[in-house]
Design an enzyme around this catalytic site. Structure first.
Site, PDB file in Angstrom:
ATOM      1  N   ARG A  16      -7.952  -0.100 -16.217  1.00  0.00           N
ATOM      2  CA  ARG A  16      -6.812  -0.441 -15.363  1.00  0.00           C
ATOM      3  C   ARG A  16      -6.201  -1.766 -15.812  1.00  0.00           C
ATOM      4  NH1 ARG A  16      -4.622  -4.424 -12.430  1.00  0.00           N
ATOM      5  NH2 ARG A  16      -6.679  -4.963 -11.604  1.00  0.00           N
ATOM      6  N   GLU A 146      -4.584 -11.498  -4.891  1.00  0.00           N
ATOM      7  CA  GLU A 146      -3.853 -11.799  -6.114  1.00  0.00           C
ATOM      8  C   GLU A 146      -3.420 -13.261  -6.140  1.00  0.00           C
ATOM      9  OE1 GLU A 146      -0.105  -9.998  -8.718  1.00  0.00           O
ATOM     10  OE2 GLU A 146      -0.118  -9.792  -6.529  1.00  0.00           O
TER      11      GLU A 146
END
Length: 511
Positions: A16, A146
């Site tokens: 990914r 994030e």
């Protein structure tokens, strides 16, 4: 803090995050093969294989992998990255059968206000809606924070507010992402220690990037500070400077801390080669743990020291990774280097001949020539006046290939005074040549190792008529010492044929 000797979970993100490496795109077949190796052979705890809603190809890849994983009872160890979009990611997941969602959320106030243009309260509400919808669908949810590193460094109050609020939702793991690779080991230690102390019941994992070449050190500090898991990529694949490299993180963790993982070290090299081939991103020869040269001693004094009690060995022993020590041959070689290489070839020479071989190796090294252990029989035969190539010689070879043409090859071989010829077709010119040669070898009852690696090298900035060096590695099942043969010619196909012929001389010389 995490207790010493406790197990650290490893989430592999090669398929990914690693696919964000410039120029890398895996097919579903490649993703499936890599996933199988990571879970079944390498024994990685979990694998993140894709991002949701990216493309029809990703949808198919996840479907195929989940279909295989269910048959193996491993589907709960397959994870995908998804988004705060209420039902869209979850509906996509339901179509694939994947059961673990890694939800991408904002871990810094800067990203939240300038990218999403929302307040913390609005973002937390959106997260709750998506998490609740996923949970009702029987999906386990983890969350990525994030840009958490910048978030903690510049907006700690927001990170604390995030964790106080979002930890009340049905979330299993919290992923602390150094998204831009900005943290130092000391900063990681301080931040993770702080959060583990403030939220002792949460499961934190560290997701590092290597922009300062500090990813491995950051991973070690994260687990010492209490992180329960680490995110890594094989060969350090990833955007910009890449993710934390699996091979170096696991080895350092095992050797430099009291923590352990489930990773089978002997399979690390195989994982590296598999990803290298499928990604098309060749790793450097001096890359730690998996590079071609990292277990190579060049200086003769080092070979001598190893012979006298492994004086130049460190704890990163090649046998741990299914490899063996190599002693380079060149102008820095010594007698011990020659002896060790001859031993690997199963050869023993008199001291007088060995001395002459060493002198020739040093002479070739001074001429900037590449010398491998497979060259030693040629050097020995030259010194003794024998012709090693007399028993087997490719007399003639033509290869026809092109656009819209099925590649064909015609080969004539001279073996022990007799001529043999055959034709063959293949998927490419070299494949056609090998199929034709294979027919002759089958007639002669000669078995050869399988092709393991094929590399073509040209001088940087070389002209179209420059010499091409083709390096082919051959390996039998379970063979510790592969054969490397080199062919040089201005034509790439001819260089490959010459390299193959040299391999046959080596194989036949051992019969």
């Amino acid at each position: 803090m995490t207790e010493p000797n406790s197990k650290i979970e490893i989430l592999d993100v090669t398929l990914r995050d690693g696919e964000q490496t410039n120029g890398v795109s895996f097919s579903w077949q490649q993703k499936l093969n890599i996933t199988k190796h990571l879970l079944k052979d390498l024994k990685t705890d979990r694998v993140e294989i894709a991002s949701a809603r990216v493309s029809p190809g990703e949808f198919e890849a996840v479907q195929k992998i989940i279909e295989w994983a269910k048959g193996e009872g491993l589907h709960n160890r397959i994870e995908i990255l998804g988004f705060v979009d209420y039902d869209k990611t979850v509906e996509w997941m339901k179509g694939t059968g994947v059961k673990v969602l890694n939800l991408l959320t904002k871990g810094s106030l800067n990203h939240l206000t300038n990218q999403l243009r929302k307040t913390p309260e609005e973002h937390f509400s959106d997260i709750k809606q998506t998490v609740d919808f996923a949970t009702k669908a029987g999906i386990t949810v983890n969350v990525y924070l994030e840009d958490w590193s910048n978030g903690y460094l510049h907006s700690r109050d927001y990170v604390i507010q995030y964790l106080q609020t979002v930890s009340q939702y049905p979330i299993k793991r919290f992923y602390l992402a150094d998204t831009l690779g900005v943290m130092s080991p000391e900063e990681v230690k301080t931040a993770v220690t702080d959060l583990v102390s403030a939220f002792p019941n949460l499961w934190f994992e560290f997701h590092g990037h290597n922009d300062y070449d500090l990813a491995v050190a950051n991973c070690l500090e994260a687990v010492k500070a209490g992180a329960r898991g680490l995110h890594v990529a094989v060969n350090g694949l990833g955007e910009r400077a890449g993710n934390s490299p699996l091979e170096a993180v696991v080895t350092s963790l095992h050797d430099k801390t009291e923590f352990r993982t489930s990773i089978v070290e002997k399979e690390i090299t195989n994982a590296s080669r598999l990803v290298e081939v499928f990604s098309g991103k060749r790793i450097s020869d001096n890359r730690p743990i998996v590079g071609e040269d990292v277990f190579t001693q060049t200086a003769g004094v080092h070979a001598d020291g190893d012979k006298k009690g492994n004086l130049y060995a460190n704890p990163i022993l090649p046998e741990r990774f299914g490899r063996s020590r190599v002693y380079a041959l060149g102008k820095l070689a010594g007698k011990a280097s020659i002896t060790e290489n001859l031993k690997q070839l199963g050869m023993v020479l008199s001291p007088e001949i060995e001395k002459k071989v060493l002198a020739r190796v040093i002479e070739l090294g001074d001429q900037n020539k590449t010398v491998t252990k497979e060259d030693l029989p040629y050097i020995i035969s030259d010194i003794s006046g024998e012709n090693l190539e007399s028993s087997f010689h490719i007399e003639f070879c033509t290869v026809t290939s092109g656009i819209g043409v099925k590649p064909k090859a015609e080969v004539k071989v001279k073996f022990q005074g007799n001529l043999y010829e055959a034709t063959g077709e293949g998927d490419g010119g070299y494949d056609a040549f090998m199929n034709a040669l294979g027919k002759i070898l089958e007639t002669l009852n000669i078995q050869i190792p399988k092709l393991y690696d094929y590399e073509v090298r040209i001088p940087p900035g070389g002209n179209t008529n420059a010499l091409v060096e083709t390096v082919i590695t051959w390996k039998k099942e379970g063979d510790v010492h592969p054969i490397r043969s080199i062919g040089i010619d201005s034509d790439q196909q001819v260089a490959a044929v010459k390299a193959t012929e040299r391999m046959l001389h080596i194989v036949l010389g051992k019969l």
